[in-house]
Scaffold this active site. Structure first.
Site, PDB file in Angstrom:
ATOM      1  CB  CYS A  56      -5.079  -3.657  24.239  1.00 18.12           C
ATOM      2  SG  CYS A  56      -4.499  -2.340  25.305  1.00 18.12           S
ATOM      3  N   PRO A  82       5.057  -5.774  -2.318  1.00 18.46           N
ATOM      4  CG  PRO A  82       3.495  -7.023  -3.528  1.00 18.46           C
ATOM      5  CD  PRO A  82       3.600  -6.031  -2.402  1.00 18.46           C
ATOM      6  N   GLY A  83       7.985  -5.593  -4.120  1.00 14.19           N
ATOM      7  CA  GLY A  83       8.962  -4.729  -4.756  1.00 14.19           C
ATOM      8  C   GLY A  83       9.452  -3.574  -3.918  1.00 14.19           C
TER       9      GLY A  83
END
Length: 275
Positions: free
Chosen positions: A119, A259-260
């Site tokens: 928090c 990824p990518g």
């Protein structure tokens, strides 16, 4: 403060883990399971308790420095003179020696917060305290998208606490070539980022970007901008308020870094796309 430069491939600290019995499926006898530690950590400035956060009890000196800077308590790292980590019956106290001017400003704010896990705004006394103004960031950093992908590829191997428990967030600093300079883990995402901010202040800022394994909330964007971080990349989603804040403060904010792919929500001019 005791300097400690975390190695991205280090084993998890024993202070961060506990072993407990667990029954899996139809097992008649229990096995062992590793659980992440979560303890109340009190930040005490010049003898006055200010905040209690739930955190994993590692890299606490960096947490104290990073929290003090990102919350605007210390005007600079030079104004935080010392941190003593004191274990008490109820948890841990970080006894922080703060410059007199900063301590006077802190007392005038009369802010007390008791933070649950992760928090960042619990306990503020008014809406005005949520939007602490910050100066807009300069445009001095650029990062190739390939470097972001390289860092992402190695990040999982640099999270031993996550591998052991499945319950930690991570905040990493990646260099322009994609190598990981440091990785901090904690049960709280804000705490992990504060640890990274403290480490950068202690060892000296170097070019690169912050990569976090959590969502990019308003508090995460605000903490990054307060530390002069120009590029914040998150593996999860940003919030609308975080994007608006990032746009106003010249922060490059990327989300859904996978990824990518990566979605850039503000100031994409800092990211150089692969050709």
């Amino acid at each position: 403060m005791s300097p400690q430069n975390p190695a991205p491939d280090a084993s998890p600290s024993s202070d961060a883990l506990s072993t407990h019995a667990v029954w899996r499926g139809d097992d008649e006898s229990p096995g062992d399971d590793s659980l992440i530690e979560e303890v109340p950590v009190a930040l005490v400035y010049n003898g006055i308790a200010h905040a209690v956060m739930m955190a994993t009890p590692i890299d606490l000196e960096d947490f104290a420095l990073g929290f003090s800077l990102s919350e605007g308590i210390a005007a600079s790292s030079a104004n935080l003179y010392d941190v003593e980590v004191r274990r008490v019956e109820e948890g841990i106290e970080l006894r922080i020696e703060l410059a007199a001017a900063d301590f006077a400003a802190l007392k005038s704010r009369r802010r007390q917060l008791a933070g649950r896990t992760g928090c960042g705004l619990c306990g503020v006394e008014s809406l005005a305290q949520v939007a602490r103004p910050l100066p807009a960031l300069p445009f001095t950093q650029k990062l190739e998208s390939a470097a972001l992908q390289t860092a992402l590829m190695h990040l999982q191997d640099a999270q031993p606490l996550t591998a052991a428990t499945g319950a930690a967030h991570a905040a990493a600093w990646l260099r322009p070539d994609g190598t990981l300079a440091a990785v901090f883990e904690d049960v709280g995402r804000h705490v992990a980022l504060d640890k990274l901010i403290g480490w950068r202040a202690r060892v000296g800022a170097e070019p690169g970007a912050a990569l976090v394994t959590s969502r990019a909330s308003y508090e995460m964007a605000h903490k990054a901008a307060s530390a002069g971080i120009e590029i914040l990349a998150a593996v999860s989603a940003p919030t609308a308020l975080a994007v608006r804040l990032a746009a106003s403060l010249n922060l490059t904010l990327a989300g859904f870094v996978r990824p990518g792919r990566a979605n850039v929500y503000s100031h994409p001019e800092r990211l150089i796309l692969a050709r």
